[in-house]
Design a protein around this motif. Structure first.
Motif, PDB file in Angstrom:
ATOM      1  N   THR A  34      -9.703   2.554   6.501  1.00  0.00           N
ATOM      2  CA  THR A  34      -7.915   2.270   6.207  1.00  0.00           C
ATOM      3  C   THR A  34      -8.338   1.995   4.961  1.00  0.00           C
ATOM      4  O   THR A  34      -7.739   2.198   4.250  1.00  0.00           O
ATOM      5  CB  THR A  34      -7.384   2.498   7.563  1.00  0.00           C
ATOM      6  OG1 THR A  34      -7.226   1.740   8.106  1.00  0.00           O
ATOM      7  CG2 THR A  34      -7.234   3.805   7.864  1.00  0.00           C
ATOM      8  N   SER A  69       0.205   8.819  11.566  1.00  0.00           N
ATOM      9  CA  SER A  69       1.212   7.920  10.198  1.00  0.00           C
ATOM     10  C   SER A  69       1.295   6.934   9.596  1.00  0.00           C
ATOM     11  O   SER A  69       1.524   6.405   9.361  1.00  0.00           O
ATOM     12  CB  SER A  69       2.502   8.708  11.252  1.00  0.00           C
ATOM     13  OG  SER A  69       2.652   7.799  11.882  1.00  0.00           O
ATOM     14  N   ASN A  70       0.053   5.994  11.227  1.00  0.00           N
ATOM     15  CA  ASN A  70       0.194   4.065  11.355  1.00  0.00           C
ATOM     16  C   ASN A  70      -0.726   3.852  10.022  1.00  0.00           C
ATOM     17  O   ASN A  70      -1.737   4.618   9.578  1.00  0.00           O
ATOM     18  CB  ASN A  70       0.043   3.863  12.655  1.00  0.00           C
ATOM     19  CG  ASN A  70       0.603   3.931  13.742  1.00  0.00           C
ATOM     20  OD1 ASN A  70       1.559   5.134  13.529  1.00  0.00           O
ATOM     21  ND2 ASN A  70       0.003   3.433  15.083  1.00  0.00           N
ATOM     22  N   ILE A  71      -0.006   2.908   9.536  1.00  0.00           N
ATOM     23  CA  ILE A  71      -0.780   2.082   8.986  1.00  0.00           C
ATOM     24  C   ILE A  71      -1.653   1.432   9.898  1.00  0.00           C
ATOM     25  O   ILE A  71      -1.235   0.022  10.411  1.00  0.00           O
ATOM     26  CB  ILE A  71      -0.460   1.331   7.536  1.00  0.00           C
ATOM     27  CG1 ILE A  71       0.337   2.347   6.638  1.00  0.00           C
ATOM     28  CG2 ILE A  71      -0.750   0.470   6.314  1.00  0.00           C
ATOM     29  CD1 ILE A  71       0.047   3.782   6.550  1.00  0.00           C
ATOM     30  N   SER A  80      -3.595   6.562   5.606  1.00  0.00           N
ATOM     31  CA  SER A  80      -2.782   6.246   6.759  1.00  0.00           C
ATOM     32  C   SER A  80      -3.934   6.711   8.223  1.00  0.00           C
ATOM     33  O   SER A  80      -5.111   6.885   7.500  1.00  0.00           O
ATOM     34  CB  SER A  80      -1.865   6.584   7.041  1.00  0.00           C
ATOM     35  OG  SER A  80      -2.474   8.281   7.537  1.00  0.00           O
ATOM     36  N   ASN A  81      -4.084   6.625   9.221  1.00  0.00           N
ATOM     37  CA  ASN A  81      -5.298   6.736  10.372  1.00  0.00           C
ATOM     38  C   ASN A  81      -5.218   8.249  10.199  1.00  0.00           C
ATOM     39  O   ASN A  81      -6.494   8.639  10.298  1.00  0.00           O
ATOM     40  CB  ASN A  81      -4.151   6.374  11.895  1.00  0.00           C
ATOM     41  CG  ASN A  81      -4.259   4.849  11.870  1.00  0.00           C
ATOM     42  OD1 ASN A  81      -4.912   4.159  10.622  1.00  0.00           O
ATOM     43  ND2 ASN A  81      -3.960   3.917  12.859  1.00  0.00           N
TER      44      ASN A  81
END
Length: 327
Positions: free
Chosen positions: A220, A277-279, A226-227
């Protein structure tokens, strides 16, 4: 039980806020005096889907020697969550943890990668040193603002040193404290709404998280995604699969117990979907220009592979590529 959080990042603020909201006495130890001032003056701003709260806490800068001198003596029993990332787990920081704890206190290391538990156990004789692995998500928007982005679990438990040179310093008295204090620790976390599991298999938990981090974090960061976007393209998905297979093979040689490579791969894809949606923390570090944990994640896999006579060229390449992003 008094609570200290060493590290004012996302996980540190997340746990600090939740434990303080459960009426525990919480102190946050920060890298900068400015963050400590903000937390003392304005508290932690805790953001969740259905909740916004301002949580008062005490805060001190790690460099504040005057606070360190009397801190351990002022509390009967403490639990210390060490939530800094691996690059910040310096000798000075470990010395700080030693200065604010006494024999019998609990210290929980929550770093990604490997190597941190050996350092803590070596430097903290007489303390009950436990490993912590969390699957919860948090994002720090500001030195005093944290968003709770994903529910998960915290696995906590003892882990054997990985090197024979690290002697087991546990005394019979410390073992009694461990047995009596672990229930108190679990009750405390449950009261704060933290789903905690006391595990007898922490080495496996650490390897499982290392495997996931060794694939998601560097890729990433390299692709700036994003994941959830990572497996969406065929070429990226193929690279993920190859990095997963190499890492799985190395960790399996070291004793990682898993149903099989295919089951592990499916779990990795589920993590990408669940945290779409996680970074990743590594991508966030790259975007900030901060030092990443790649040496302890993919570099850690390379060390494990070498220990068992294996090669890990993709992990080595991940280390080089992520470092190239920072030049």
């Amino acid at each position: 039980m008094h609570v200290s959080i060493v590290g004012g990042g996302a996980i540190g603020l997340l746990y600090g806020a939740r434990l303080a909201m459960a009426a525990y006495d919480v102190a946050i130890w920060t890298r900068t005096g400015r963050q400590a001032e903000l937390l003392n003056e304005e508290g932690i701003e805790f953001v969740a889907r259905d909740r916004l709260a301002v949580v008062p806490v005490a805060a001190y800068a790690v460099a504040d020697g005057a606070q360190q001198d009397n801190y351990a003596l002022s509390h009967d029993r403490s639990v210390v969550f060490v939530t800094v990332k691996q690059p910040q787990l310096t000798d000075a920081l470990v010395d700080h943890v030693a200065s604010i704890t006494r024999s019998g206190d609990f210290v929980i290391g929550m770093q990604n990668g490997i190597g941190h538990m050996d350092r803590l156990m070596r430097a903290l004789p007489g303390r009950v040193v436990l490993a912590g692995v969390t699957t919860e998500g948090a994002l720090r928007h500001h030195p005093r603002t944290v968003e709770f982005t994903g529910e998960g679990q915290l696995h906590v438990g003892s882990i054997a040193p990985s090197h024979p040179s690290i002697r087991d310093e546990s005394t019979q008295e410390v073992e009694k404290v461990r047995e009596s204090g672990q229930k108190m620790l679990m009750d405390m976390l449950a009261k704060a709404g933290i789903t905690a599991i006391l595990s007898n298999d922490m080495s496996n938990r650490i390897y499982q998280k290392l495997l996931i981090n060794a694939v998601i974090n560097p890729l990433t960061a390299i692709f700036d995604l994003s994941n959830g976007m990572l497996p969406a393209h065929a070429a990226r998905r193929a690279l993920m699969r190859a990095l997963h297979e190499e890492t799985f093979t190395a960790l399996n040689a070291a004793g990682y117990q898993e149903e099989g490579s295919e089951e592990s791969w499916e779990r990795l894809l589920q993590v990408c979907e669940r945290t779409a949606s996680n970074i990743s923390s590594m991508l966030a570090d790259v975007r900030r220009g901060s030092m990443t944990e790649v040496d302890w994640i993919n570099g850690g896999v390379c060390e494990v592979a070498a220990r068992y006579g294996q090669a890990a060229p993709l992990n080595a390449a991940a280390v080089s590529l992520v470092k190239a992003l920072m030049k």
